[in-house]
Design a protein around this motif. Sequence first.
Motif, PDB file in Angstrom:
ATOM      1  N   THR A  75       3.905   1.627 -11.750  1.00  0.00           N
ATOM      2  CA  THR A  75       3.345   0.772 -12.536  1.00  0.00           C
ATOM      3  C   THR A  75       2.408  -0.048 -12.065  1.00  0.00           C
ATOM      4  O   THR A  75       1.818  -1.326 -12.650  1.00  0.00           O
ATOM      5  N   SER A  76       1.881   0.102 -10.675  1.00  0.00           N
ATOM      6  CA  SER A  76       0.811  -0.791 -10.216  1.00  0.00           C
ATOM      7  C   SER A  76      -0.506  -0.403 -10.941  1.00  0.00           C
ATOM      8  O   SER A  76      -1.315  -1.262 -11.100  1.00  0.00           O
ATOM      9  N   CYS A  77      -0.855   0.740 -11.381  1.00  0.00           N
ATOM     10  CA  CYS A  77      -1.832   1.407 -11.878  1.00  0.00           C
ATOM     11  C   CYS A  77      -1.907   1.087 -13.420  1.00  0.00           C
ATOM     12  O   CYS A  77      -2.934   1.118 -13.988  1.00  0.00           O
ATOM     13  N   HIS A  78      -0.707   1.347 -14.118  1.00  0.00           N
ATOM     14  CA  HIS A  78      -0.748   1.442 -15.430  1.00  0.00           C
ATOM     15  C   HIS A  78       0.848   1.184 -15.910  1.00  0.00           C
ATOM     16  O   HIS A  78       1.722   1.039 -14.863  1.00  0.00           O
ATOM     17  N   THR A  79       1.012   0.795 -17.014  1.00  0.00           N
ATOM     18  CA  THR A  79       2.262   0.628 -17.674  1.00  0.00           C
ATOM     19  C   THR A  79       3.265   1.867 -17.537  1.00  0.00           C
ATOM     20  O   THR A  79       2.770   2.876 -17.361  1.00  0.00           O
ATOM     21  N   VAL A  80       4.310   1.532 -17.762  1.00  0.00           N
ATOM     22  CA  VAL A  80       5.457   2.492 -17.557  1.00  0.00           C
ATOM     23  C   VAL A  80       5.002   3.896 -18.441  1.00  0.00           C
ATOM     24  O   VAL A  80       5.014   3.569 -19.716  1.00  0.00           O
TER      25      VAL A  80
END
Lengths: 268, 125
Positions: free
Chosen positions: B71-76
Amino acid sequence: MKNDFATKISLLSHLFVVKKALLILLLILLATPAVQAGSRAFAYTYEVTTQPKGALEYEQWTTWKADKNSDRSFDRLDFRHELEYGVTDNWQVAFYVSDWRYETGKSTSTDGARWRGMAIETIYKLSDPTADALGTALYGEVKFGPDLMALEGKVLLQKNIYKMIIAYNAVIEAEWETGDNASRKGVLQQTFALSYNVMPSFSFGGEFLHEVEFAQWAETGLNVLYLGPTVSYRSKRGWWATMTTLWQVSEVASEPNIQTRLLVGIDF
Amino acid sequence: MSLKQVSIFLLMLFGVTGCVSLATLVPPIDSQTVILMKAKKITSIPTPNGPLAVTEQMLKNGRQLYLRRCTSCHTVVPIRDHTIKQWQNILPDMFEEAKLDASKQRDVRAYVLVSRLLLPPKSAK
């Protein structure tokens, strides 16, 4: 009336130039080879998440500010070239290789390009915005240049709820300038941002910014408020771009009425 | 669009989004998981190097990594959103992006695939 019309034409032509520059930049980036990706959902508000251990990223910042009520001819482009590195999974350091600006207008001290300095920044993530109840991180920055020295501290808060990212930053900055514009000031700032992840690669939302300056750390300045939309795109080819445009919703004549920031990140 | 309309839209969006619990999107690993795995006779998962035996600890680590690193790059991304085959294609790219080492890749792969196997298959549209 005639002046107003001329100002609008001037603003439109600036917007056209900026749009054209952004389009060219995006076309160049589309042609870049496949590399790794990280991203930011907001251009003004920092998120709690940091680069993973060993990840290196280049970030290009471009901020355009224009149209002060006290100086319709004001125009400023700020550029920042930044390298970010993940020391651990929770600790990131960054080096602003160069900060420089190009500005014109009656209210500017010198028209043209000027190198501002460089900076070192660090972010330490204390808790995670998805796995924990609230994501928190601490941010510190030291900026130095020929006529400038600044210290900046931030508390970063973030919560991810399914496809939504909610973030808040509380910022305190101390700045010392020497030379022709010798001054000492403090800045308190807070930002609030919200974004919705339509798909893993695309999100949109809005940002709110509130800033107040303290000249000589004594005189309280006016409250400046900005509000506007943000969009973010993350490519599978290892780059991302985030853009926010903010309009001033307060009426401080000495501050720009519009500002736009574009961040482009390329991971190695 | 007025500020009031924007506020109402955001509150509705927040309401809809806030109703989905994290446990629904990314199932936790608990005693129920172990019982379900036994019932469905899941003891290993397919990997590029052949079948891999899974442990409860591996699954717990995998879930934490999935929540914290992916989730560092996108939401879950909900586990149920993709089939086993789709996840097997997606995971290698994501491992590279998140810079996960071999043991972390193993744990995330185990968590995602086992969790997906325990969920009902996607209904045909």
